[in-house]
Design a protein around this motif. Structure first.
Motif, PDB file in Angstrom:
ATOM      1  N   TRP A 121      41.544  39.839  39.073  1.00  0.00           N
ATOM      2  CA  TRP A 121      40.710  40.980  39.440  1.00  0.00           C
ATOM      3  C   TRP A 121      39.264  40.576  39.272  1.00  0.00           C
ATOM      4  O   TRP A 121      38.928  39.709  38.478  1.00  0.00           O
ATOM      5  CB  TRP A 121      41.058  42.171  38.542  1.00  0.00           C
ATOM      6  CG  TRP A 121      40.219  43.383  38.771  1.00  0.00           C
ATOM      7  CD1 TRP A 121      40.457  44.379  39.671  1.00  0.00           C
ATOM      8  CD2 TRP A 121      39.013  43.733  38.080  1.00  0.00           C
ATOM      9  NE1 TRP A 121      39.479  45.333  39.581  1.00  0.00           N
ATOM     10  CE2 TRP A 121      38.573  44.975  38.609  1.00  0.00           C
ATOM     11  CE3 TRP A 121      38.272  43.144  37.069  1.00  0.00           C
ATOM     12  CZ2 TRP A 121      37.421  45.607  38.164  1.00  0.00           C
ATOM     13  CZ3 TRP A 121      37.123  43.771  36.628  1.00  0.00           C
ATOM     14  CH2 TRP A 121      36.721  45.000  37.174  1.00  0.00           C
ATOM     15  N   SER A 122      38.380  41.204  40.043  1.00  0.00           N
ATOM     16  CA  SER A 122      36.962  40.869  39.956  1.00  0.00           C
ATOM     17  C   SER A 122      36.139  42.046  40.432  1.00  0.00           C
ATOM     18  O   SER A 122      36.622  42.928  41.154  1.00  0.00           O
ATOM     19  CB  SER A 122      36.655  39.631  40.802  1.00  0.00           C
ATOM     20  OG  SER A 122      35.279  39.331  40.770  1.00  0.00           O
ATOM     21  N   GLU A 123      34.865  42.074  40.044  1.00  0.00           N
ATOM     22  CA  GLU A 123      33.947  43.097  40.516  1.00  0.00           C
ATOM     23  C   GLU A 123      33.633  42.864  42.002  1.00  0.00           C
ATOM     24  O   GLU A 123      33.656  41.727  42.479  1.00  0.00           O
ATOM     25  CB  GLU A 123      32.648  43.052  39.711  1.00  0.00           C
ATOM     26  CG  GLU A 123      32.807  43.423  38.239  1.00  0.00           C
ATOM     27  CD  GLU A 123      33.061  44.913  38.057  1.00  0.00           C
ATOM     28  OE1 GLU A 123      32.927  45.667  39.036  1.00  0.00           O
ATOM     29  OE2 GLU A 123      33.401  45.312  36.928  1.00  0.00           O
ATOM     30  N   PRO A 124      33.347  43.942  42.734  1.00  0.00           N
ATOM     31  CA  PRO A 124      33.066  43.778  44.169  1.00  0.00           C
ATOM     32  C   PRO A 124      31.908  42.844  44.470  1.00  0.00           C
ATOM     33  O   PRO A 124      31.890  42.187  45.513  1.00  0.00           O
ATOM     34  CB  PRO A 124      32.763  45.216  44.623  1.00  0.00           C
ATOM     35  CG  PRO A 124      33.461  46.090  43.642  1.00  0.00           C
ATOM     36  CD  PRO A 124      33.386  45.356  42.329  1.00  0.00           C
ATOM     37  N   TRP A 125      30.909  42.792  43.589  1.00  0.00           N
ATOM     38  CA  TRP A 125      29.734  41.971  43.866  1.00  0.00           C
ATOM     39  C   TRP A 125      29.914  40.513  43.456  1.00  0.00           C
ATOM     40  O   TRP A 125      29.074  39.672  43.756  1.00  0.00           O
ATOM     41  CB  TRP A 125      28.526  42.543  43.121  1.00  0.00           C
ATOM     42  CG  TRP A 125      28.801  42.896  41.683  1.00  0.00           C
ATOM     43  CD1 TRP A 125      29.079  44.138  41.193  1.00  0.00           C
ATOM     44  CD2 TRP A 125      28.858  42.012  40.565  1.00  0.00           C
ATOM     45  NE1 TRP A 125      29.306  44.084  39.833  1.00  0.00           N
ATOM     46  CE2 TRP A 125      29.173  42.786  39.420  1.00  0.00           C
ATOM     47  CE3 TRP A 125      28.674  40.637  40.406  1.00  0.00           C
ATOM     48  CZ2 TRP A 125      29.311  42.238  38.151  1.00  0.00           C
ATOM     49  CZ3 TRP A 125      28.810  40.089  39.134  1.00  0.00           C
ATOM     50  CH2 TRP A 125      29.122  40.882  38.027  1.00  0.00           C
ATOM     51  N   ALA A 126      30.984  40.216  42.747  1.00  0.00           N
ATOM     52  CA  ALA A 126      31.180  38.859  42.234  1.00  0.00           C
ATOM     53  C   ALA A 126      31.790  37.956  43.305  1.00  0.00           C
ATOM     54  O   ALA A 126      32.381  38.418  44.284  1.00  0.00           O
ATOM     55  CB  ALA A 126      32.069  38.884  40.994  1.00  0.00           C
ATOM     56  N   ASN A 127      31.661  36.663  43.099  1.00  0.00           N
ATOM     57  CA  ASN A 127      32.219  35.675  44.020  1.00  0.00           C
ATOM     58  C   ASN A 127      33.359  34.907  43.353  1.00  0.00           C
ATOM     59  O   ASN A 127      33.582  33.736  43.621  1.00  0.00           O
ATOM     60  CB  ASN A 127      31.122  34.695  44.474  1.00  0.00           C
ATOM     61  CG  ASN A 127      31.565  33.856  45.664  1.00  0.00           C
ATOM     62  OD1 ASN A 127      32.280  34.320  46.535  1.00  0.00           O
ATOM     63  ND2 ASN A 127      31.140  32.596  45.682  1.00  0.00           N
ATOM     64  N   ASP A 128      34.073  35.587  42.463  1.00  0.00           N
ATOM     65  CA  ASP A 128      35.151  34.925  41.731  1.00  0.00           C
ATOM     66  C   ASP A 128      36.329  34.633  42.654  1.00  0.00           C
ATOM     67  O   ASP A 128      36.628  35.418  43.567  1.00  0.00           O
ATOM     68  CB  ASP A 128      35.631  35.817  40.576  1.00  0.00           C
ATOM     69  CG  ASP A 128      34.554  36.053  39.540  1.00  0.00           C
ATOM     70  OD1 ASP A 128      33.805  35.100  39.259  1.00  0.00           O
ATOM     71  OD2 ASP A 128      34.445  37.180  39.027  1.00  0.00           O
ATOM     72  N   PRO A 129      37.023  33.519  42.433  1.00  0.00           N
ATOM     73  CA  PRO A 129      38.233  33.244  43.216  1.00  0.00           C
ATOM     74  C   PRO A 129      39.336  34.232  42.870  1.00  0.00           C
ATOM     75  O   PRO A 129      39.568  34.532  41.700  1.00  0.00           O
ATOM     76  CB  PRO A 129      38.601  31.810  42.801  1.00  0.00           C
ATOM     77  CG  PRO A 129      37.941  31.610  41.480  1.00  0.00           C
ATOM     78  CD  PRO A 129      36.705  32.448  41.476  1.00  0.00           C
TER      79      PRO A 129
END
Length: 268
Positions: free
Chosen positions: A138-146
Motif C-alpha cells: 500500500w502507498s499514499e497517492p502522491w508517492a512513487n513507491d513500487p
C-alpha cells in the motif's frame, strides 16, 4: 505474506476504482502455455512479452530497437533485474541501459546495480543489473513507491553512432526476487494488483444475448497475489509478547526473595 487471505481485500487507495486496475487495454503477448521462457520481446509497453520470475527470457533484435518484457512482482519482494546483451563482432563504443516501470508506467529507481553501462569498441557482451526497492502492499497517492502488479523491463542502446544502427544483437533478461517479509509490511493493501488489460472477449449468456468483458493479464506469482492484513510481522509480535511475559515472570521469581518473614520470635 500469503499464509491466509482472511478479511478479504482492504479499501483501495491511490484513487483507483474497486475493480482491477488496468494500465493498458491493448493485447500483450504472453509466455507459452507449457511454461517455457519466451524467445521474443515486445517493442512497446502494449506489446511487452510476459515472463515469470526465475525464467530466462531471450530475444533477438537490432541496435536502436526498444525491447520490452513484463513480469509480476508481489508485496514484500525486492526484484533484481539482470540483462545481458551479446554485441556484434564489430562496433563502436555503445551504452546500453535497462529501465523498469511499474503497472502505471512510472519509472522505478534502482537501489543499486549497473543500470547503464558502456561497452568498449569490440566488446562481445555487456551485462546490466537493477535492484528495485521492496514492493509495498500500500502507498499514499502522491508517492512513487513500487506496488504489487505487473512491471515492465525496457532494454535499449543510447547514444549510438549511425554506423551501428540496425546491427543484430541477442538479449537475455532474468528477474529474481528476495522475500523481505514482515520487515516491509505496512498497514494496508490494494484491493487489486496493478495489471494491464490485454484483450476484450465476448461471453454469450444465450444464443441471442452476449456481453463483453475485459480479460486481465494472466501472469501472476506462482502462489497467487498477497492480500489482506496478514504478514509474518504478526508472528514475531506474538513471539515477542510471549518472551516479554516469560521475562517478567522470571524477573519476579528472582527478586521476590524467600517470601514473608516468619512472625515467630527467634528462640521461642
Amino acid at each position: 505474506m500469503r499464509i491466509t487471505r482472511v478479511l478479504g481485500a482492504a479499501l483501495l487507495t491511490l484513487g483507483i476504482a474497486a475493480g482491477p486496475a488496468a494500465a493498458d487495454s491493448s493485447p500483450s503477448p504472453s509466455a507459452s502455455a507449457d511454461g517455457d521462457a519466451p524467445t521474443s520481446a515486445g517493442t512497446s509497453f502494449r506489446t511487452a512479452t510476459e515472463f515469470e520470475q526465475g525464467q530466462q527470457a531471450t530475444a533477438s533484435g537490432s541496435t536502436g530497437d526498444y525491447l520490452y518484457w513484463s513480469f509480476p512482482a508481489d508485496a514484500g519482494q525486492r526484484p533484481t533485474v539482470e540483462a545481458t546483451v551479446k554485441l556484434p563482432e564489430t562496433h563502436a563504443a555503445q551504452t546500453w541501459q535497462v529501465d523498469v516501470y511499474d503497472g502505471l508506467r512510472r519509472r522505478q529507481a534502482c537501489q543499486y546495480g549497473a543500470q547503464s553501462r558502456t561497452a568498449a569498441a569490440g566488446a562481445t557482451s555487456v551485462e546490466l543489473a537493477c535492484v528495485l526497492r521492496t514492493v509495498r502492499a500500500w502507498s499514499e497517492p502522491w508517492a512513487n513507491d513500487p506496488l504489487p502488479g505487473t512491471y515492465y523491463v525496457r532494454l535499449t542502446a543510447v547514444g549510438l553512432t549511425t554506423a551501428d544502427l540496425g546491427q543484430p544483437v541477442d538479449a537475455t533478461v532474468e528477474v529474481n526476487s528476495k522475500d523481505i517479509g514482515g520487515a516491509a509490511a505496512v498497514d494496508g493493501s490494494l484491493a487489486k494488483p496493478l495489471v494491464p488489460g490485454i484483450a476484450m472477449k465476448s461471453e454469450a449468456s444465450s444464443e441471442d444475448d452476449s456481453s463483453t468483458s475485459a480479460v486481465l493479464s494472466s501472469i501472476e506469482p506462482e502462489d497467487g497475489w498477497a492480500g489482506g492484513w496478514w504478514s509474518d510481522r504478526w508472528v514475531w509480535t506474538a513471539v515477542g509478547g510471549v518472551l516479554a511475559a516469560l521475562a517478567g515472570v522470571g524477573g519476579y521469581s528472582l527478586t521476590r526473595g524467600a517470601g514473608r518473614p516468619s512472625r515467630v520470635p527467634p528462640g521461642a
